[in-house]
Design a protein around this motif. Structure first.
Motif, PDB file in Angstrom:
ATOM      1  N   GLU A  60       8.372   5.571  -8.854  1.00 27.48           N
ATOM      2  CA  GLU A  60       7.361   5.741  -9.887  1.00 27.48           C
ATOM      3  C   GLU A  60       6.998   4.375 -10.460  1.00 27.48           C
ATOM      4  N   THR A  61       5.718   4.141 -10.693  1.00 25.70           N
ATOM      5  CA  THR A  61       5.252   2.901 -11.301  1.00 25.70           C
ATOM      6  C   THR A  61       4.680   3.224 -12.669  1.00 25.70           C
ATOM      7  N   ALA A  62       5.125   2.483 -13.680  1.00 26.80           N
ATOM      8  CA  ALA A  62       4.680   2.736 -15.052  1.00 26.80           C
ATOM      9  C   ALA A  62       3.264   2.225 -15.303  1.00 26.80           C
ATOM     10  N   HIS A  63       2.797   1.268 -14.501  1.00 24.44           N
ATOM     11  CA  HIS A  63       1.470   0.668 -14.689  1.00 24.44           C
ATOM     12  C   HIS A  63       1.323   0.034 -16.072  1.00 24.44           C
ATOM     13  N   ILE A  64       2.405  -0.567 -16.546  1.00 22.38           N
ATOM     14  CA  ILE A  64       2.391  -1.292 -17.816  1.00 22.38           C
ATOM     15  C   ILE A  64       2.634  -2.758 -17.488  1.00 22.38           C
ATOM     16  N   CYS A  65       1.664  -3.600 -17.791  1.00 20.14           N
ATOM     17  CA  CYS A  65       1.768  -5.022 -17.465  1.00 20.14           C
ATOM     18  C   CYS A  65       2.520  -5.761 -18.570  1.00 20.14           C
TER      19      CYS A  65
END
Length: 97
Positions: A60-65
């Motif tokens: 899973e990728t949170a997509h929070i930079c």
């Protein structure tokens, strides 16, 4: 981690990824306006996990930079080399019942 749009790299970093077998057409993007590559570490990490046999449904990728959300997450790239470091780790406990 840092996002594709924020992770601008020099040719030496691009070449290090390429020489280590990463699919550069999948994990990188050339920005003609800056004449620099950007690397998608989220995609690179996902590919490595899949190569190690982790099922896709469990990645899973949170997509929070961390670069753009530096007020919430530590970013050495944004804060500079003398700002400190952070380390995270994952461990499998094979003795768990």
């Amino acid at each position: 981690g840092i996002s594709l749009s924020a992770f601008e790299v020099g040719d030496e970093v691009y070449e290090a990824f390429r020489e280590n077998g990463f699919r550069m057409d999948y994990i990188s993007e050339w920005k003609p306006e800056t004449h620099k590559y950007h690397i998608d570490l989220w995609a690179a990490n996902r590919l490595q996990l899949l190569d190690f046999g982790v099922p896709s449904a469990q990645v899973e990728t949170a997509h929070i930079c961390t670069f753009t959300r530096h007020e919430d997450f530590f970013s050495a790239r944004r804060l500079g080399i003398r700002s400190g470091r952070i380390l995270s780790g994952i461990m499998l406990n094979t003795n768990a019942h």
